[in-house]
Each structure stands twice: as C-alpha cells, then as structure tokens.
Scaffold this motif. Structure first.
Motif, PDB file in Angstrom:
ATOM      1  N   PRO A   1      -3.963  -3.043  19.335  1.00  0.00           N
ATOM      2  CA  PRO A   1      -3.712  -2.460  20.659  1.00  0.00           C
ATOM      3  C   PRO A   1      -2.406  -2.892  21.302  1.00  0.00           C
ATOM      4  N   ALA A   2      -1.935  -4.067  20.987  1.00  0.00           N
ATOM      5  CA  ALA A   2      -0.670  -4.527  21.567  1.00  0.00           C
ATOM      6  C   ALA A   2       0.519  -4.161  20.684  1.00  0.00           C
ATOM      7  N   PHE A   3       0.357  -4.290  19.374  1.00  0.00           N
ATOM      8  CA  PHE A   3       1.459  -4.043  18.448  1.00  0.00           C
ATOM      9  C   PHE A   3       1.818  -2.562  18.348  1.00  0.00           C
ATOM     10  N   THR A   4       0.794  -1.698  18.217  1.00  0.00           N
ATOM     11  CA  THR A   4       1.047  -0.298  17.875  1.00  0.00           C
ATOM     12  C   THR A   4       1.961   0.434  18.862  1.00  0.00           C
ATOM     13  N   PRO A   5       1.672   0.441  20.164  1.00  0.00           N
ATOM     14  CA  PRO A   5       2.546   1.214  21.057  1.00  0.00           C
ATOM     15  C   PRO A   5       3.973   0.685  21.098  1.00  0.00           C
ATOM     16  N   ALA A   6       4.115  -0.628  21.057  1.00  0.00           N
ATOM     17  CA  ALA A   6       5.463  -1.205  21.092  1.00  0.00           C
ATOM     18  C   ALA A   6       6.215  -0.927  19.800  1.00  0.00           C
ATOM     19  N   ALA A   7       5.513  -0.963  18.656  1.00  0.00           N
ATOM     20  CA  ALA A   7       6.149  -0.676  17.374  1.00  0.00           C
ATOM     21  C   ALA A   7       6.583   0.781  17.297  1.00  0.00           C
ATOM     22  N   CYS A   8       5.748   1.668  17.816  1.00  0.00           N
ATOM     23  CA  CYS A   8       6.126   3.088  17.845  1.00  0.00           C
ATOM     24  C   CYS A   8       7.355   3.293  18.723  1.00  0.00           C
ATOM     25  N   GLU A   9       7.418   2.561  19.812  1.00  0.00           N
ATOM     26  CA  GLU A   9       8.580   2.668  20.700  1.00  0.00           C
ATOM     27  C   GLU A   9       9.851   2.177  20.009  1.00  0.00           C
ATOM     28  N   LEU A  10       9.701   1.186  19.129  1.00  0.00           N
ATOM     29  CA  LEU A  10      10.855   0.702  18.364  1.00  0.00           C
ATOM     30  C   LEU A  10      11.345   1.736  17.359  1.00  0.00           C
ATOM     31  N   GLY A  11      10.461   2.640  16.962  1.00  0.00           N
ATOM     32  CA  GLY A  11      10.860   3.680  16.013  1.00  0.00           C
ATOM     33  C   GLY A  11      10.048   3.728  14.742  1.00  0.00           C
ATOM     34  N   ALA A  12       8.994   2.912  14.638  1.00  0.00           N
ATOM     35  CA  ALA A  12       8.155   2.913  13.438  1.00  0.00           C
ATOM     36  C   ALA A  12       7.060   3.964  13.570  1.00  0.00           C
ATOM     37  N   ALA A  13       6.914   4.806  12.562  1.00  0.00           N
ATOM     38  CA  ALA A  13       5.847   5.802  12.537  1.00  0.00           C
ATOM     39  C   ALA A  13       4.815   5.498  11.453  1.00  0.00           C
ATOM     40  N   ALA A  14       5.211   4.739  10.432  1.00  0.00           N
ATOM     41  CA  ALA A  14       4.312   4.307   9.363  1.00  0.00           C
ATOM     42  C   ALA A  14       4.741   2.903   8.935  1.00  0.00           C
ATOM     43  N   VAL A  15       3.777   2.056   8.568  1.00  0.00           N
ATOM     44  CA  VAL A  15       4.085   0.679   8.168  1.00  0.00           C
ATOM     45  C   VAL A  15       3.314   0.328   6.902  1.00  0.00           C
ATOM     46  N   PHE A  16       3.938  -0.475   6.058  1.00  0.00           N
ATOM     47  CA  PHE A  16       3.340  -0.887   4.790  1.00  0.00           C
ATOM     48  C   PHE A  16       3.706  -2.352   4.549  1.00  0.00           C
ATOM     49  N   SER A  17       2.703  -3.227   4.485  1.00  0.00           N
ATOM     50  CA  SER A  17       2.951  -4.652   4.294  1.00  0.00           C
ATOM     51  C   SER A  17       2.290  -5.138   3.014  1.00  0.00           C
ATOM     52  N   PHE A  18       3.010  -6.011   2.292  1.00  0.00           N
ATOM     53  CA  PHE A  18       2.537  -6.537   1.013  1.00  0.00           C
ATOM     54  C   PHE A  18       2.627  -8.061   1.039  1.00  0.00           C
ATOM     55  N   PRO A  19       1.535  -8.749   0.698  1.00  0.00           N
ATOM     56  CA  PRO A  19       1.593 -10.215   0.705  1.00  0.00           C
ATOM     57  C   PRO A  19       2.524 -10.745  -0.380  1.00  0.00           C
ATOM     58  N   LEU A  20       3.258 -11.786  -0.054  1.00  0.00           N
ATOM     59  CA  LEU A  20       4.026 -12.539  -1.042  1.00  0.00           C
ATOM     60  C   LEU A  20       3.148 -13.709  -1.455  1.00  0.00           C
ATOM     61  N   GLN A  21       2.661 -13.690  -2.674  1.00  0.00           N
ATOM     62  CA  GLN A  21       1.705 -14.713  -3.081  1.00  0.00           C
ATOM     63  C   GLN A  21       1.814 -15.013  -4.563  1.00  0.00           C
ATOM     64  N   VAL A  22       1.445 -16.247  -4.891  1.00  0.00           N
ATOM     65  CA  VAL A  22       1.370 -16.699  -6.279  1.00  0.00           C
ATOM     66  C   VAL A  22      -0.060 -17.153  -6.506  1.00  0.00           C
ATOM     67  N   GLY A  23      -0.827 -16.390  -7.263  1.00  0.00           N
ATOM     68  CA  GLY A  23      -2.242 -16.692  -7.413  1.00  0.00           C
ATOM     69  C   GLY A  23      -2.940 -16.542  -6.070  1.00  0.00           C
ATOM     70  N   VAL A  24      -3.596 -17.628  -5.627  1.00  0.00           N
ATOM     71  CA  VAL A  24      -4.277 -17.595  -4.335  1.00  0.00           C
ATOM     72  C   VAL A  24      -3.408 -18.168  -3.223  1.00  0.00           C
ATOM     73  N   VAL A  25      -2.207 -18.609  -3.568  1.00  0.00           N
ATOM     74  CA  VAL A  25      -1.308 -19.205  -2.571  1.00  0.00           C
ATOM     75  C   VAL A  25      -0.470 -18.107  -1.924  1.00  0.00           C
ATOM     76  N   ARG A  26      -0.627 -17.904  -0.641  1.00  0.00           N
ATOM     77  CA  ARG A  26       0.112 -16.886   0.091  1.00  0.00           C
ATOM     78  C   ARG A  26       1.299 -17.518   0.797  1.00  0.00           C
TER      79      ARG A  26
END
Length: 234
Positions: free
Chosen positions: A100-125
């Motif tokens: 609820p806090a991130f979405t409207p502000a992120a859209c205002e910045l110009g983001a319409a779609a987001v994709f995040s991928f963890p950087l991890q080695v085994g179970v260590v993130r």
C-alpha cells in the motif's frame, strides 16, 4: 550472447554486477535494473530491519525504487529477499493491497511492472536484482530465463566482493543510508522508544512529506528536525 558475460565481467566483481544490470536492460527488455545487497543482522543501534547497500543502478528511477523500498519498508526487493524466490509483477498498479505504501509512489516514479530476483548461494541470501518496466506486461519465458542467468552472474560478482567479509556484513559497500541508522539512534533517544519505532517514525515522516529517507535523516543528524511523542517540528 549471455555466455560472453563471463569474459566481459572478468575484469572485476563490481563491473560484473554493473554488467549484469546493463545486460538486463538489453536482454530482458526492461527500462532499468538495480542490484542491492541486504543483511538481516542488526546493526550497532539494534536495528532489526535488513541493512542494505546499493551496488549499481542503471538509471535514477531504479535508484529511486531502491530508496523508496527502504523508506516504506516494503516492496518486491524485500519480498524476494525474504522468500528466496522471484517476485514477478506484470501490473504494479494492481498491487496496492500488497504494497500500500510502495505501489502508488513507485508508479509515480514511472514503474508500471517490477521483477525482483534474489541473489543467493544455496540457502544464503545476499540481496536482490531488481528490474522495472515503464509499461505493463509479463516477462516472456526467454526473458525470464535470461533474467535468472543474469541474477546468477550478479551473485557471482557480489560473492567476489564479499571475499574476506562475513555474509552478514554489508559495510564494505558505500551505504548511502548510513545517516539513517545514526538518525534512528537519535530519534530513539528523543522518543524514549525502541529503534524499530524510531525507524517507523522516520519512514512515516519521509513518506508523508514526499522526501527521501536520507534527507530526513540528515535533518535529524544536523538537529534541524526533532521528533517528539506528539509531533515532529523543525
């Protein structure tokens, strides 16, 4: 194509992370990319939230999205880090209930779609690789495969930089939010509260006044902004 990353990134781990972000823009057809390292280890002031360091962002919007997530304490980067799996959002505007806090502000910045991928080695993130588009739409199967390859490549760069450091130590990065932790300690004393409450007040003030959290922290450290139980005033 992507195999050339190994040769291109051999000159240094920092350049490897930068190259991975830059290649995401080209190969995954996104508008921007950023890589962030996070740690769950509390800092000296007792902060129980993940501390973070931005390794690289391809443009100001990507950097702004990373800063926004720290400010409001939610978003795809933090979800990917917490879950250990990709967070793929093809239409960010539809995720107001989730963030609820991130979405409207992120859209205002110009983001319409987001994709995040963890950087991890085994179970260590170690952090996350965060991509955004200025138009809605999912990643294709090929784009998703390329993003996963590039997140692995970015992870290798981060691991190389972590050589000689604890996996929970992100102090080797230039943390642009170091003043946030100092400010949280000062607000904690001002309010007679916990560090978590102090951080919530800092984040709330930043969000309410549409300011970067780092700017609010600087004002606190410079003593031009003081928090009280009932109000904040300059």
């Amino acid at each position: 194509m992507l195999a050339l990353l190994v040769a291109d990134g051999a000159s240094g781990s920092a350049s490897a992370v930068r190259l991975a972000c830059d290649r995401c823009v080209l190969e995954v057809s996104v508008s921007g990319a950023g890589a962030t390292v996070l740690s769950k280890t509390p800092r000296r002031n007792g902060d129980g939230h993940p501390s973070r360091g931005l390794v690289h962002a391809t443009n100001p919007v990507s950097a702004g999205l990373e800063d926004l997530q720290l400010t409001v304490g939610e978003g795809p980067c933090l979800d990917a880090f917490a879950s250990g799996g990709p967070v793929l959002v093809a239409d960010l505007a539809a995720e107001t209930a989730r963030w609820p806090a991130f979405t409207p502000a992120a859209c205002e910045l110009g983001a319409a779609a987001v994709f995040s991928f963890p950087l991890q080695v085994g179970v260590v993130r170690l952090g996350s690789l965060d991509l955004y588009r200025d138009t809605t739409g999912p990643l294709t199967r090929e784009q998703l495969a390329d993003a996963l390859i590039l997140s692995d490549f970015a992870t290798e760069g981060v691991v190389a930089d972590l050589d000689g450091h604890s996996g929970d130590d992100v102090s080797w990065l230039a943390d642009s939010h170091e003043q946030v932790h100092q400010a949280a300690g000062m607000v904690k004393v001002q309010l007679g509260s916990t560090t978590d409450v102090a951080l919530m007040r800092l984040r709330g003030y930043a969000f309410a006044h549409a300011m970067p959290l780092a700017d609010v922290a600087r004002q606190v450290v410079e003593r031009s902004l003081r928090f009280t139980d009932s109000e904040e005033g300059q």
